[in-house]
Enzyme design. Structure first.
Site, short mmCIF file in Angstrom:
data_model
loop_
_atom_site.label_atom_id
_atom_site.label_comp_id
_atom_site.label_asym_id
_atom_site.label_seq_id
_atom_site.Cartn_x
_atom_site.Cartn_y
_atom_site.Cartn_z
N HIS A 162 -2.76 -3.29 0.71
CA HIS A 162 -1.79 -3.48 1.80
C HIS A 162 -0.81 -4.61 1.53
CE1 HIS A 162 -4.03 -0.61 4.06
NE2 HIS A 162 -5.07 -1.39 4.26
N ASP A 209 -9.56 4.73 -0.51
CA ASP A 209 -9.82 3.95 0.70
C ASP A 209 -9.36 4.79 1.89
OD1 ASP A 209 -10.13 0.71 1.44
OD2 ASP A 209 -8.89 1.85 2.85
N HIS A 240 -7.70 3.89 4.37
CA HIS A 240 -6.38 3.45 4.83
C HIS A 240 -5.37 3.63 3.72
CE1 HIS A 240 -9.45 0.93 6.98
NE2 HIS A 240 -8.80 1.47 8.00
N ASP A 249 -15.12 3.07 3.19
CA ASP A 249 -14.79 3.25 4.60
C ASP A 249 -14.52 4.68 5.07
OD1 ASP A 249 -12.49 3.03 3.09
OD2 ASP A 249 -11.67 1.32 4.19
#
Length: 313
Positions: free
Chosen positions: A117, A163, A165, A240
């Site tokens: 990110h 991931d 995200h 996740d």
């Protein structure tokens, strides 16, 4: 197989903080106990020059000297401390070292990393520096320096980001770079809520379970092969997507996560592509679920590392 860690740099997070800082040391302990053939090594520090391959000088300096604004610290999700800055450097250094080891031995990993990110000029979502982007750029520079005389084409790098995200920072950094291909499978309705366009983005619905996920992954890997020919794979093996993750919203089982890992490692192995991997996210309601998923990734990686050693002279 080489594994790099920086869990001895522990951030002094406030009581009730949702980031599971303890998982890094717990994973290292389990690897030492259950996979003794994995060679655990302290991550080196990424230098200012290495970070500057991706990050703006002003942002690097703000992390180094602690002049981040309060708003910038809130966006990252961590308060600035000297330990925070050092841990961020070491997380990048771990991925750099894993890439070098993978290029030499076929497979290697970082017990942290996957900080996808982070943008060139700011951090976000528990990510300070973008270890994937820095490592990719540095490997390209090192391979060019080590090439034969004349024009050496840049090392082509495929980022396989699983991931839950989307890797928005990585996608933005490489948005105009044809030598890096960013593939991301992620929750459509999850953070970041404003996505960045990568080379191949696959958005998944809430509750997506094993069969649907693995079918989407198979199709994405086929598309990657048709569109890009990498010389190195960087794999973000987030835990996740697991059904028990607090921040995930997907519904993969442990068997589904293992099948996911095997598909990625086998895809790279069949093409004899060196692969470096990071742990990325994992926020299990029960931390034991996150650790189980991560330990399985390392078991699968060790099996493919052994295959590489059997074919090398």
């Amino acid at each position: 197989m080489h594994a790099y860690y920086a869990d001895h740099f522990v951030l002094p997070l406030p009581e009730g903080h949702r980031f599971p800082m303890a998982k890094y040391r717990l994973l290292r302990d389990r690897l030492a106990q259950q996979l003794p053939q994995v060679q655990l090594q302290v991550a080196p520090r990424a230098s200012d020059g290495e970070l500057a391959l991706v990050h703006t000088p002003g942002y690097v300096q703000a992390i180094v000297d602690g002049t981040l604004t309060a708003a910038a610290q809130r966006e990252i999700g961590f308060p600035w401390t000297e330990v925070m800055a050092e841990r961020a450097r070491r997380s990048v250094g771990a991925t750099i070292a894993a890439c070098r080891a993978a290029l030499a031995q076929g497979v290697a990993g970082s017990l942290a990393g996957g900080t996808h990110h982070a943008y060139a000029d700011r951090g976000s979502g528990f990510c300070v520096f973008n270890d994937i982007a820095v490592a990719a750029r540095l490997m390209q520079a090192e391979c060019q320096r080590g090439g034969s005389a004349g024009v050496v084409p840049p090392l082509r790098v495929a980022v396989i980001d699983l991931d839950v995200h989307q890797g928005n920072g990585t996608a933005h950094i490489f948005r105009s770079d044809a030598s890096v291909f960013t593939l991301s499978l992620h929750g459509a309705r999850n953070y970041p809520f404003r996505k960045e366009a990568g080379d191949l983005d696959v958005e998944l619905p809430d509750g997506c379970a094993d069969d649907e996920y693995l079918q989407a992954l198979d199709q994405a890997l086929d598309a990657l092969e048709q569109r890009f020919a990498p010389g190195l794979v960087l794999y973000l093996a987030g835990a996740d997507p697991h059904v028990g993750d607090r921040l995930g919203r997907l519904a993969l089982s442990h068997d589904g996560l293992e099948a996911r890992d095997r598909r990625v490692f086998d895809w790279a192995w069949q093409r004899r592509l060196p692969l470096a991997f990071t742990m990325a996210g994992g926020y299990g309601r029960d931390l034991a679920d996150t650790l189980q998923a991560q330990l399985t990734t390392w078991r699968v990686a060790q099996q493919y590392h052994a295959r590489w050693q059997n074919v090398r002279p």
